[in-house]
Motif scaffolding. Sequence first.
Motif, PDB file in Angstrom:
ATOM      1  N   MET A   1       0.844  -1.195   0.000  1.00  0.00           N
ATOM      2  CA  MET A   1       0.000   0.000   0.000  1.00  0.00           C
ATOM      3  C   MET A   1       0.883   1.250   0.000  1.00  0.00           C
ATOM      4  O   MET A   1       1.898   1.291   0.680  1.00  0.00           O
ATOM      5  CB  MET A   1      -0.879   0.039   1.251  1.00  0.00           C
ATOM      6  CG  MET A   1      -1.987  -0.983   1.292  1.00  0.00           C
ATOM      7  SD  MET A   1      -3.014  -0.789   2.777  1.00  0.00           S
ATOM      8  CE  MET A   1      -4.280   0.266   2.130  1.00  0.00           C
ATOM      9  N   THR A   2       0.424   2.248  -0.712  1.00  0.00           N
ATOM     10  CA  THR A   2       1.144   3.516  -0.730  1.00  0.00           C
ATOM     11  C   THR A   2       0.778   4.332   0.505  1.00  0.00           C
ATOM     12  O   THR A   2      -0.213   4.030   1.197  1.00  0.00           O
ATOM     13  CB  THR A   2       0.796   4.332  -1.988  1.00  0.00           C
ATOM     14  OG1 THR A   2      -0.579   4.749  -1.895  1.00  0.00           O
ATOM     15  CG2 THR A   2       1.036   3.534  -3.267  1.00  0.00           C
ATOM     16  N   ILE A   3       1.550   5.375   0.743  1.00  0.00           N
ATOM     17  CA  ILE A   3       1.260   6.292   1.851  1.00  0.00           C
ATOM     18  C   ILE A   3      -0.138   6.879   1.677  1.00  0.00           C
ATOM     19  O   ILE A   3      -0.910   6.968   2.638  1.00  0.00           O
ATOM     20  CB  ILE A   3       2.311   7.426   1.896  1.00  0.00           C
ATOM     21  CG1 ILE A   3       3.693   6.880   2.212  1.00  0.00           C
ATOM     22  CG2 ILE A   3       1.913   8.514   2.877  1.00  0.00           C
ATOM     23  CD1 ILE A   3       3.841   6.276   3.564  1.00  0.00           C
ATOM     24  N   THR A   4      -0.469   7.252   0.467  1.00  0.00           N
ATOM     25  CA  THR A   4      -1.792   7.830   0.194  1.00  0.00           C
ATOM     26  C   THR A   4      -2.902   6.821   0.480  1.00  0.00           C
ATOM     27  O   THR A   4      -3.942   7.182   1.030  1.00  0.00           O
ATOM     28  CB  THR A   4      -1.867   8.325  -1.265  1.00  0.00           C
ATOM     29  OG1 THR A   4      -0.794   9.242  -1.487  1.00  0.00           O
ATOM     30  CG2 THR A   4      -3.186   9.017  -1.550  1.00  0.00           C
ATOM     31  N   ASP A   5      -2.678   5.560   0.132  1.00  0.00           N
ATOM     32  CA  ASP A   5      -3.668   4.518   0.410  1.00  0.00           C
ATOM     33  C   ASP A   5      -3.888   4.354   1.921  1.00  0.00           C
ATOM     34  O   ASP A   5      -5.025   4.245   2.377  1.00  0.00           O
ATOM     35  CB  ASP A   5      -3.231   3.166  -0.164  1.00  0.00           C
ATOM     36  CG  ASP A   5      -3.223   3.125  -1.682  1.00  0.00           C
ATOM     37  OD1 ASP A   5      -3.938   3.931  -2.318  1.00  0.00           O
ATOM     38  OD2 ASP A   5      -2.486   2.279  -2.234  1.00  0.00           O
ATOM     39  N   ILE A   6      -2.793   4.329   2.661  1.00  0.00           N
ATOM     40  CA  ILE A   6      -2.898   4.170   4.117  1.00  0.00           C
ATOM     41  C   ILE A   6      -3.602   5.376   4.716  1.00  0.00           C
ATOM     42  O   ILE A   6      -4.458   5.238   5.596  1.00  0.00           O
ATOM     43  CB  ILE A   6      -1.505   3.958   4.745  1.00  0.00           C
ATOM     44  CG1 ILE A   6      -0.879   2.663   4.216  1.00  0.00           C
ATOM     45  CG2 ILE A   6      -1.601   3.930   6.269  1.00  0.00           C
ATOM     46  CD1 ILE A   6       0.593   2.521   4.553  1.00  0.00           C
ATOM     47  N   PHE A   7      -3.252   6.570   4.234  1.00  0.00           N
ATOM     48  CA  PHE A   7      -3.915   7.775   4.727  1.00  0.00           C
ATOM     49  C   PHE A   7      -5.415   7.719   4.445  1.00  0.00           C
ATOM     50  O   PHE A   7      -6.232   8.022   5.316  1.00  0.00           O
ATOM     51  CB  PHE A   7      -3.300   9.029   4.091  1.00  0.00           C
ATOM     52  CG  PHE A   7      -3.995  10.293   4.497  1.00  0.00           C
ATOM     53  CD1 PHE A   7      -3.795  10.829   5.757  1.00  0.00           C
ATOM     54  CD2 PHE A   7      -4.851  10.943   3.626  1.00  0.00           C
ATOM     55  CE1 PHE A   7      -4.455  11.988   6.144  1.00  0.00           C
ATOM     56  CE2 PHE A   7      -5.507  12.099   3.995  1.00  0.00           C
ATOM     57  CZ  PHE A   7      -5.310  12.625   5.261  1.00  0.00           C
ATOM     58  N   GLN A   8      -5.786   7.322   3.235  1.00  0.00           N
ATOM     59  CA  GLN A   8      -7.210   7.247   2.891  1.00  0.00           C
ATOM     60  C   GLN A   8      -7.928   6.216   3.752  1.00  0.00           C
ATOM     61  O   GLN A   8      -9.070   6.438   4.167  1.00  0.00           O
ATOM     62  CB  GLN A   8      -7.395   6.924   1.406  1.00  0.00           C
ATOM     63  CG  GLN A   8      -8.822   7.041   0.949  1.00  0.00           C
ATOM     64  CD  GLN A   8      -9.421   8.409   1.234  1.00  0.00           C
ATOM     65  OE1 GLN A   8      -8.861   9.438   0.846  1.00  0.00           O
ATOM     66  NE2 GLN A   8     -10.543   8.452   1.927  1.00  0.00           N
ATOM     67  N   LEU A   9      -7.267   5.112   4.044  1.00  0.00           N
ATOM     68  CA  LEU A   9      -7.840   4.107   4.932  1.00  0.00           C
ATOM     69  C   LEU A   9      -8.072   4.705   6.323  1.00  0.00           C
ATOM     70  O   LEU A   9      -9.114   4.464   6.946  1.00  0.00           O
ATOM     71  CB  LEU A   9      -6.913   2.894   5.002  1.00  0.00           C
ATOM     72  CG  LEU A   9      -7.431   1.652   5.709  1.00  0.00           C
ATOM     73  CD1 LEU A   9      -8.716   1.138   5.076  1.00  0.00           C
ATOM     74  CD2 LEU A   9      -6.354   0.563   5.688  1.00  0.00           C
TER      75      LEU A   9
END
Length: 105
Positions: A1-9
Amino acid sequence: MTITDIFQLAIDFKGRGNIEMTLGLLKEVSARDFFFGPAHYELGDFYFQTGNLGQSKNEYIHFLNSPVTGVTIELIGQARTRITEIDKKMGLQPVLPPAPVPNQK
């Protein structure tokens, strides 16, 4: 997962009211990319809401010192306002970091 994906989660969990997961994921984003401003803003907001004003101010300052992105530019004024509120609540003279300067090309 990208940083952006983790943030969105993290934001998704925040919307569902799962504070523990939200906080854990935001801290993970911050640990992986210290300059990912949106995570610092959200952490600042969390700490502000829970009364941890010193930590909140630190996170807002990290946010303001992070690179400006389309996601964060609208939050700059809000973070600066929060820092001023925190300083007043703590009985301090409000001192803000300098306003960011947009990249000039």
